[in-house]
Write a protein that holds these residues in place. Sequence first.
Motif, mmCIF file in Angstrom:
data_model
loop_
_atom_site.group_PDB
_atom_site.id
_atom_site.type_symbol
_atom_site.label_atom_id
_atom_site.label_comp_id
_atom_site.label_asym_id
_atom_site.label_seq_id
_atom_site.Cartn_x
_atom_site.Cartn_y
_atom_site.Cartn_z
ATOM 1 N N GLU A 39 30.821 44.518 55.788
ATOM 2 C CA GLU A 39 30.459 43.667 54.514
ATOM 3 C C GLU A 39 30.906 45.038 52.698
ATOM 4 N N LYS A 40 30.204 46.194 54.200
ATOM 5 C CA LYS A 40 30.079 47.361 53.094
ATOM 6 C C LYS A 40 31.813 47.523 52.732
ATOM 7 N N TRP A 41 32.851 47.471 54.000
ATOM 8 C CA TRP A 41 34.469 48.047 53.988
ATOM 9 C C TRP A 41 34.849 47.298 53.090
ATOM 10 N N LEU A 42 34.207 45.987 53.093
ATOM 11 C CA LEU A 42 35.451 44.909 52.319
ATOM 12 C C LEU A 42 34.297 45.286 50.758
ATOM 13 N N LEU A 43 33.388 45.192 50.823
ATOM 14 C CA LEU A 43 32.716 45.767 48.871
ATOM 15 C C LEU A 43 33.838 46.819 48.555
ATOM 16 N N ASP A 44 34.072 47.783 49.530
ATOM 17 C CA ASP A 44 34.697 49.064 49.090
ATOM 18 C C ASP A 44 35.838 49.048 48.763
ATOM 19 N N MET A 45 36.956 47.987 48.998
ATOM 20 C CA MET A 45 38.314 47.811 49.072
ATOM 21 C C MET A 45 38.450 47.172 47.670
ATOM 22 N N ILE A 46 37.658 46.487 47.890
ATOM 23 C CA ILE A 46 36.824 45.103 46.098
ATOM 24 C C ILE A 46 37.377 46.351 44.651
ATOM 25 N N ALA A 47 36.185 46.819 45.025
ATOM 26 C CA ALA A 47 36.326 48.204 44.118
ATOM 27 C C ALA A 47 36.597 48.681 43.540
ATOM 28 N N GLN A 48 37.683 49.508 44.677
ATOM 29 C CA GLN A 48 39.226 49.945 45.021
ATOM 30 C C GLN A 48 40.377 49.478 44.508
ATOM 31 N N GLY A 49 39.815 48.140 44.872
ATOM 32 C CA GLY A 49 41.109 46.371 44.156
ATOM 33 C C GLY A 49 41.029 46.971 42.187
ATOM 34 N N LYS A 50 39.373 46.745 42.364
ATOM 35 C CA LYS A 50 39.846 46.572 40.628
ATOM 36 C C LYS A 50 39.765 47.783 40.289
ATOM 37 N N GLN A 51 39.543 49.284 40.858
ATOM 38 C CA GLN A 51 39.929 50.293 39.414
ATOM 39 C C GLN A 51 41.753 50.444 39.992
ATOM 40 N N ASN A 52 42.469 49.843 41.091
ATOM 41 C CA ASN A 52 43.672 49.716 41.009
ATOM 42 C C ASN A 52 44.323 48.680 40.082
ATOM 43 N N ARG A 53 43.450 47.759 39.318
ATOM 44 C CA ARG A 53 43.983 46.542 38.481
ATOM 45 C C ARG A 53 44.779 45.686 39.298
ATOM 46 N N MET A 54 44.707 45.710 40.828
ATOM 47 C CA MET A 54 44.958 44.148 41.688
ATOM 48 C C MET A 54 44.118 43.374 42.046
ATOM 49 N N SER A 86 41.430 41.044 39.496
ATOM 50 C CA SER A 86 40.296 40.940 37.659
ATOM 51 C C SER A 86 38.771 41.294 37.832
ATOM 52 N N GLN A 87 38.244 41.025 37.024
ATOM 53 C CA GLN A 87 36.578 41.151 37.054
ATOM 54 C C GLN A 87 36.237 39.896 37.877
ATOM 55 N N ALA A 88 36.317 38.549 37.706
ATOM 56 C CA ALA A 88 36.060 36.867 38.155
ATOM 57 C C ALA A 88 36.620 37.317 40.028
ATOM 58 N N GLU A 89 37.817 37.743 39.799
ATOM 59 C CA GLU A 89 38.499 37.265 41.639
ATOM 60 C C GLU A 89 37.863 37.935 42.221
ATOM 61 N N ALA A 90 37.875 39.852 41.972
ATOM 62 C CA ALA A 90 36.166 40.207 42.719
ATOM 63 C C ALA A 90 35.131 40.053 42.772
ATOM 64 N N SER A 91 34.356 38.611 42.060
ATOM 65 C CA SER A 91 33.297 38.375 42.065
ATOM 66 C C SER A 91 33.300 37.331 43.121
ATOM 67 N N ARG A 92 34.891 36.178 42.979
ATOM 68 C CA ARG A 92 34.767 36.070 43.875
ATOM 69 C C ARG A 92 34.772 35.610 45.113
ATOM 70 N N ILE A 93 35.603 37.096 45.288
ATOM 71 C CA ILE A 93 35.296 37.256 47.069
ATOM 72 C C ILE A 93 34.490 38.044 47.274
#
Length: 861
Positions: free
Chosen positions: A530-545, A547-554
């Motif tokens: 879970e931590k691994w996936l959340l770190d990737m999500i944070a990186q995806g938000k930073q790289n704008r891959m 959106s905030q809504a998509e990150a929250s949904r995942i």
Amino acid sequence: MAASDSVETVRALEQKFREQSIFRPMRLARYEAGTVLDYEVRGVVPAGRAKIRLEIVKFAGGGYAGQVYKAKLANFEILEGDVRDLEKGRIYAVKIFIPPSGFSLRMRNLFYGMGFQGPFSLQVIPAAGRSQALWQKFIRRASRIEFGSESAVADIIATFIDSRLGSCGELSEWVDGRMWRFEVDDDLDARRRWKPGRPDDGVGSPEYRAKRVFMIRLVRLMHRMGATELARQYEWWSLKSQPNALKRTSSDPDPKAGLVAVDFRAGMALTPVTPQCPADIKLIFQGLGRGRFVQFDKGDFKKLDKFVAEHPQEFADMQAALDELKGEDNAYRDSLVDFTYHHVRLFGPRLRRSIMNGFRESWRIRNMTDERTAARLDKSSILSLAFLLLSFLPLATPFLLVFAFPGRVWWKYPLWLLPLLLGPLLRKIWGRRDLRRHYGRMLTSLKYFLRSSRARIAESLIRWHRAGRVSEAKALKLAASPLYFYAHLPFSFLPAGFHRFLTDKAYFKQQLYLIFVRPVRLYFKAEEREKWLLDMIAQGKQNRMLSQAEASRIASQIKEPYIQKYLKSLAIHLATLFVSETVYITIALVYVLTHPELTWQQASLHAGVIVGALNILPVSPGSLLRGIYVVWLIIKERNFKDYNIAFGLSFLKMIGYLAFPIQMAYRYPDLARFMAAHWATGAVHTVPIFGEKGAWLEHFAFDAFYNFPLTVQRRMRHRAERRAGLKSRFWHVPLIILGGTVFLGILDYGYFLITGQVPALGDIRWLAIWAPLAAAVMVAKGAGGASVAKRTGWGIISGIFMGVFYAALNVGLTSILAGNSAFAAFSAGPGKFALRAVWQAFLFALLSAFGVFIAETRKVI
């Protein structure tokens, strides 16, 4: 910027340099966040003057044309006239026309020097920067006509000279935007059929298509108004122009809105012998048709005048700017040698004086001459010519190597290196008093020499740290111990990651942990996954891959059993990352060790061929392990439905890493799209030039590894729907096997008539492979309403029988043509025949399976 790059560490190393109190200034490659810059700028339209103070917010990146910063205007003072759009506290983009990478700088200057016989104009000729800034102003105004708004082209505010980096620069609008969002599209066939300007009903990837249309329209606009060579920055099939157009984040979620062109400064000159991308071939021939052998940034003022005359209302307030543009461009062109453009005009004294003045100005801007030397050179054409000729001295090195010291003993006579070292050194000593004092004191004072060495070490460590060669702690430790630094020096010729792997114990352990330990922990520990996936999500938000809504949904879905199962599978994929390479290298080493008669050159060549050949195979040891794991999951859970896509893809190399993201495409589309983009594009970014973030290759990788399998699945689904209600039939399979075997027999007999001997399969392989491929396609096409599994099975069966029958036919034909009975060869060597039959059956089965795959996944017409 490397992940480990620390502004504080760079500041500490800069302080180490200053503490040595040497005469020369520090060599800067780029600025750090927090740096304060003071410039005297000149507005573009109108051309007022002002003093400004900027504070660097962050280093945004760099390429061949230069380096870009996000900066805040801390203060400004108008000196003369008006400089529009200066606002205290506003964020701007600062571009300085010198690459942060030494390699990029040398390559850029080499290509430009080949074309124009001088230094890079945008860096060293203020008139060049002015003319290009004015061109951008006209393109921006023209975009109001084409796109309905000037916001389609980023605004440019002012130009300046950066005396610390030794380059011209420009201040422009900062665009808060992103590249492109990776869109799920299960119908790439429709997108390929679509052409810009045609109706797009039912066609996917709207943002991708909108960007392509925008760039095409912009290129056409620039051609109409005469900015032909600048339009190269937006040619779609240059494959690297896409990052020059951003999408404003404020325009989301509308996929067609907010596109803006931000970069009009080329980095590489284009000559007929130096095409750098597919689009350059077309541009070279178009340039030759216009009489332009070298292309970079020249415009056509006849077209511009005509365009302005056709739209008088839009350009009513820009007549003065047009006159300035023509004057600055004329001064710019007259400061270049550019013999393909000037031709016989180079014999004119006025042009020669203008060119020499251009060289003098370039030396001053690049800090190659101080004020005193610059004043002397201004007064003497002979001294200026001598200073110029010293720059050509390094060109003597290859001639000396080839003609003066030929043969294999070149390394015994290092005198051929003298011109390479002597030319730059003499220009430094001549051009600047501080460097003369510096080198002189180094020769006369051991204490100063040691201080200078420590200063040079600090400079080198800044480069190493930015490249990720050394950590923060290691950089400071090396700066404090010169001997320790020199022990590291031989490793600096290796790639940065390998250098650090061999010299940094903590990094060495970390990499081994990531390779061998982390996959195991990810598999067995849910909190680690879970931590691994959340770190990737944070990186995806930073790289704008994301959106905030998509990150929250995942993030809200992370506890779901299927997501946990997917993350476990991904851990298995991680564990197999290096399996194939390890196996390939082991095979190559075993081969080399079992052939001691090979020289080291032959052994290296053979090992390289073995590793390269094994890498070409579509299936690898790592992919086999992934496929076996998926099969185990299917058997364990007795559930094929949830793994039907992953089952087929996991066995394939490269694409197998995306098997589970593709499997999840319809159940968890946000996560599937993000993971596919994260994995597929990550590898692409290691490709030089074309692997740039936001470039065409990045989107192609996402399409190839994510959207294409979805498209194939869609094709197969449509094909199954069309076959519904048809009866299965396989009566044609024996006839196809017979026909394929007869075809191979004809090939053997034809080969015998030409050469006098019956061929082995390897002798006719390029023709023989088509028999099982074609047979499998015909089996699949004639199978009526049979399922894909049955079509594949019967296709493989046809390949197996064809392989066995062809082995028998080949052996029998060999015996008959030798004057023996057909069965004599079988009785004399049944084991040899059986081995050949088994091998050919296996090979033909693989080819037949591939043939069925082609037949079942081709476009539905």
